[in-house]
Scaffold this motif. Sequence first.
Motif, PDB file in Angstrom:
ATOM      1  N   ALA A 245      20.187   3.028 -14.310  1.00  0.00           N
ATOM      2  CA  ALA A 245      20.338   3.838 -15.584  1.00  0.00           C
ATOM      3  C   ALA A 245      20.794   5.174 -15.141  1.00  0.00           C
ATOM      4  O   ALA A 245      19.872   6.248 -15.333  1.00  0.00           O
ATOM      5  CB  ALA A 245      19.299   3.887 -16.351  1.00  0.00           C
ATOM      6  N   PRO A 246      21.692   5.561 -14.176  1.00  0.00           N
ATOM      7  CA  PRO A 246      21.960   6.721 -13.631  1.00  0.00           C
ATOM      8  C   PRO A 246      21.918   8.289 -14.819  1.00  0.00           C
ATOM      9  O   PRO A 246      21.876   9.242 -14.291  1.00  0.00           O
ATOM     10  CB  PRO A 246      23.280   6.795 -13.112  1.00  0.00           C
ATOM     11  CG  PRO A 246      23.861   5.343 -13.528  1.00  0.00           C
ATOM     12  CD  PRO A 246      22.808   4.688 -14.065  1.00  0.00           C
ATOM     13  N   SER A 247      22.223   7.914 -15.914  1.00  0.00           N
ATOM     14  CA  SER A 247      22.245   9.061 -16.851  1.00  0.00           C
ATOM     15  C   SER A 247      20.864   9.237 -17.600  1.00  0.00           C
ATOM     16  O   SER A 247      20.672  10.220 -18.180  1.00  0.00           O
ATOM     17  CB  SER A 247      23.103   8.689 -18.094  1.00  0.00           C
ATOM     18  OG  SER A 247      22.821   7.684 -18.783  1.00  0.00           O
ATOM     19  N   ARG A 248      19.909   8.658 -17.386  1.00  0.00           N
ATOM     20  CA  ARG A 248      18.523   8.782 -17.626  1.00  0.00           C
ATOM     21  C   ARG A 248      17.523   9.439 -16.430  1.00  0.00           C
ATOM     22  O   ARG A 248      17.630   8.848 -15.654  1.00  0.00           O
ATOM     23  CB  ARG A 248      18.143   7.571 -18.365  1.00  0.00           C
ATOM     24  CG  ARG A 248      19.026   7.444 -19.734  1.00  0.00           C
ATOM     25  CD  ARG A 248      18.312   6.396 -20.705  1.00  0.00           C
ATOM     26  NE  ARG A 248      18.597   5.023 -19.935  1.00  0.00           N
ATOM     27  CZ  ARG A 248      17.948   3.970 -20.089  1.00  0.00           C
ATOM     28  NH1 ARG A 248      16.740   3.929 -20.574  1.00  0.00           N
ATOM     29  NH2 ARG A 248      18.178   2.803 -19.446  1.00  0.00           N
ATOM     30  N   GLU A 249      16.508   9.831 -16.973  1.00  0.00           N
ATOM     31  CA  GLU A 249      15.517  10.324 -16.262  1.00  0.00           C
ATOM     32  C   GLU A 249      14.797   8.879 -15.415  1.00  0.00           C
ATOM     33  O   GLU A 249      14.276   8.174 -16.395  1.00  0.00           O
ATOM     34  CB  GLU A 249      14.281  11.112 -16.768  1.00  0.00           C
ATOM     35  CG  GLU A 249      13.366  12.017 -15.859  1.00  0.00           C
ATOM     36  CD  GLU A 249      12.673  12.732 -16.282  1.00  0.00           C
ATOM     37  OE1 GLU A 249      11.703  13.287 -15.364  1.00  0.00           O
ATOM     38  OE2 GLU A 249      12.806  13.220 -17.294  1.00  0.00           O
ATOM     39  N   ILE A 250      14.449   9.009 -14.340  1.00  0.00           N
ATOM     40  CA  ILE A 250      13.897   7.652 -13.849  1.00  0.00           C
ATOM     41  C   ILE A 250      12.427   7.745 -13.325  1.00  0.00           C
ATOM     42  O   ILE A 250      12.361   9.057 -12.923  1.00  0.00           O
ATOM     43  CB  ILE A 250      14.806   7.340 -12.226  1.00  0.00           C
ATOM     44  CG1 ILE A 250      16.306   7.081 -12.885  1.00  0.00           C
ATOM     45  CG2 ILE A 250      14.262   6.224 -11.575  1.00  0.00           C
ATOM     46  CD1 ILE A 250      16.420   6.113 -13.777  1.00  0.00           C
ATOM     47  N   PHE A 251      11.619   6.869 -13.160  1.00  0.00           N
ATOM     48  CA  PHE A 251      10.438   7.046 -12.714  1.00  0.00           C
ATOM     49  C   PHE A 251      10.147   5.763 -11.892  1.00  0.00           C
ATOM     50  O   PHE A 251      10.964   4.909 -12.318  1.00  0.00           O
ATOM     51  CB  PHE A 251       9.217   7.331 -13.599  1.00  0.00           C
ATOM     52  CG  PHE A 251       9.097   6.558 -14.927  1.00  0.00           C
ATOM     53  CD1 PHE A 251       8.117   5.531 -14.425  1.00  0.00           C
ATOM     54  CD2 PHE A 251       9.824   6.426 -15.907  1.00  0.00           C
ATOM     55  CE1 PHE A 251       7.707   4.584 -15.411  1.00  0.00           C
ATOM     56  CE2 PHE A 251       9.371   5.477 -16.944  1.00  0.00           C
ATOM     57  CZ  PHE A 251       8.555   4.549 -16.754  1.00  0.00           C
ATOM     58  N   VAL A 252       9.213   5.499 -11.106  1.00  0.00           N
ATOM     59  CA  VAL A 252       9.049   4.495 -10.393  1.00  0.00           C
ATOM     60  C   VAL A 252       7.568   3.987 -10.377  1.00  0.00           C
ATOM     61  O   VAL A 252       6.633   4.989 -10.440  1.00  0.00           O
ATOM     62  CB  VAL A 252       9.380   4.901  -8.910  1.00  0.00           C
ATOM     63  CG1 VAL A 252       8.741   3.649  -7.917  1.00  0.00           C
ATOM     64  CG2 VAL A 252      10.829   4.921  -8.666  1.00  0.00           C
ATOM     65  N   TRP A 253       7.527   2.834 -10.668  1.00  0.00           N
ATOM     66  CA  TRP A 253       6.053   2.036 -10.809  1.00  0.00           C
ATOM     67  C   TRP A 253       6.040   1.312  -9.411  1.00  0.00           C
ATOM     68  O   TRP A 253       6.780   0.425  -9.226  1.00  0.00           O
ATOM     69  CB  TRP A 253       5.978   0.950 -11.996  1.00  0.00           C
ATOM     70  CG  TRP A 253       4.789   0.799 -12.405  1.00  0.00           C
ATOM     71  CD1 TRP A 253       3.658   0.285 -11.886  1.00  0.00           C
ATOM     72  CD2 TRP A 253       4.471   0.768 -13.808  1.00  0.00           C
ATOM     73  NE1 TRP A 253       2.882   0.062 -12.629  1.00  0.00           N
ATOM     74  CE2 TRP A 253       3.277   0.504 -13.900  1.00  0.00           C
ATOM     75  CE3 TRP A 253       5.223   1.118 -15.028  1.00  0.00           C
ATOM     76  CZ2 TRP A 253       2.555   0.350 -15.176  1.00  0.00           C
ATOM     77  CZ3 TRP A 253       4.741   0.796 -16.229  1.00  0.00           C
ATOM     78  CH2 TRP A 253       3.246   0.413 -16.388  1.00  0.00           C
ATOM     79  N   ALA A 254       5.051   1.674  -8.523  1.00  0.00           N
ATOM     80  CA  ALA A 254       4.785   1.234  -7.382  1.00  0.00           C
ATOM     81  C   ALA A 254       3.346   0.516  -7.391  1.00  0.00           C
ATOM     82  O   ALA A 254       2.627   0.832  -7.878  1.00  0.00           O
ATOM     83  CB  ALA A 254       4.493   2.345  -6.275  1.00  0.00           C
ATOM     84  N   VAL A 255       3.437  -0.823  -7.230  1.00  0.00           N
ATOM     85  CA  VAL A 255       2.611  -1.823  -7.201  1.00  0.00           C
ATOM     86  C   VAL A 255       2.035  -2.685  -5.820  1.00  0.00           C
ATOM     87  O   VAL A 255       3.004  -2.932  -5.253  1.00  0.00           O
ATOM     88  CB  VAL A 255       2.844  -2.879  -8.158  1.00  0.00           C
ATOM     89  CG1 VAL A 255       1.784  -3.803  -8.273  1.00  0.00           C
ATOM     90  CG2 VAL A 255       3.360  -2.458  -9.417  1.00  0.00           C
ATOM     91  N   GLY A 256       0.961  -2.323  -5.053  1.00  0.00           N
ATOM     92  CA  GLY A 256       0.711  -2.774  -3.960  1.00  0.00           C
ATOM     93  C   GLY A 256      -0.112  -4.216  -3.981  1.00  0.00           C
ATOM     94  O   GLY A 256      -0.956  -4.620  -4.654  1.00  0.00           O
ATOM     95  N   PHE A 257       0.429  -5.089  -3.087  1.00  0.00           N
ATOM     96  CA  PHE A 257      -0.080  -6.517  -2.899  1.00  0.00           C
ATOM     97  C   PHE A 257      -0.921  -6.732  -1.591  1.00  0.00           C
ATOM     98  O   PHE A 257      -0.161  -6.007  -0.593  1.00  0.00           O
ATOM     99  CB  PHE A 257       0.850  -7.440  -3.369  1.00  0.00           C
ATOM    100  CG  PHE A 257       1.416  -7.240  -4.774  1.00  0.00           C
ATOM    101  CD1 PHE A 257       0.559  -7.996  -5.825  1.00  0.00           C
ATOM    102  CD2 PHE A 257       2.460  -6.790  -4.875  1.00  0.00           C
ATOM    103  CE1 PHE A 257       1.115  -7.604  -6.889  1.00  0.00           C
ATOM    104  CE2 PHE A 257       2.972  -6.482  -6.177  1.00  0.00           C
ATOM    105  CZ  PHE A 257       2.305  -7.068  -7.452  1.00  0.00           C
ATOM    106  N   ASN A 258      -1.721  -7.466  -1.366  1.00  0.00           N
ATOM    107  CA  ASN A 258      -2.384  -7.875  -0.137  1.00  0.00           C
ATOM    108  C   ASN A 258      -1.146  -8.697   0.544  1.00  0.00           C
ATOM    109  O   ASN A 258      -1.167  -8.743   2.136  1.00  0.00           O
ATOM    110  CB  ASN A 258      -3.558  -8.948  -0.062  1.00  0.00           C
ATOM    111  CG  ASN A 258      -4.618  -7.904  -0.573  1.00  0.00           C
ATOM    112  OD1 ASN A 258      -4.884  -6.959  -0.145  1.00  0.00           O
ATOM    113  ND2 ASN A 258      -5.579  -8.592  -1.329  1.00  0.00           N
ATOM    114  N   SER A 259      -0.413  -9.491   0.290  1.00  0.00           N
ATOM    115  CA  SER A 259       0.951  -9.974   0.699  1.00  0.00           C
ATOM    116  C   SER A 259       1.896 -10.398  -0.283  1.00  0.00           C
ATOM    117  O   SER A 259       1.635 -10.214  -1.608  1.00  0.00           O
ATOM    118  CB  SER A 259       0.061 -11.275   1.368  1.00  0.00           C
ATOM    119  OG  SER A 259      -0.189 -12.293   0.308  1.00  0.00           O
TER     120      SER A 259
END
Length: 135
Positions: free
Chosen positions: A66-80
């Motif tokens: 969505a290049p015309s809107r403000e972006i954020f990132v949800w980072a999720v960590g997993f063991n594998s």
Amino acid sequence: DYVHVNEDKFIVEYIQHAKKGNFSDSKLNDLISIWITNVNMMSNQPIFAEILMPSTPLGKVFGHHAPSREIFVWAVGFNSMISRNDFWSEWNIKYKLEWGNLIENTFDFDPNKTFEHQNWVEKWSITITTKTRFL
């Protein structure tokens, strides 16, 4: 689906999101609380989750959703990768539809624009004003 991913190593999945008209910090906090409640009831859980916000309006943390809107990132960590796949399989069965309805006018994401990373050390040329860790 995934090429050259070692199934038994720690992995972080970065999910790009774009803010929509009803987005607010308060609404995001409410949704995070719902997400945590849902995740806590699951048998497959990530080891952490964080939200990375850009430093300026219409800024990008990274990514092209969505290049015309403000972006954020949800980072999720997993063991594998296996635990990551088990988590999303369970999530899709239990919460995917409900979550889609909850976020409908607040933000969206493109599941095809996520990526996984297996190294702890990575250089990013970004400025983060908000980093919310909630798991």
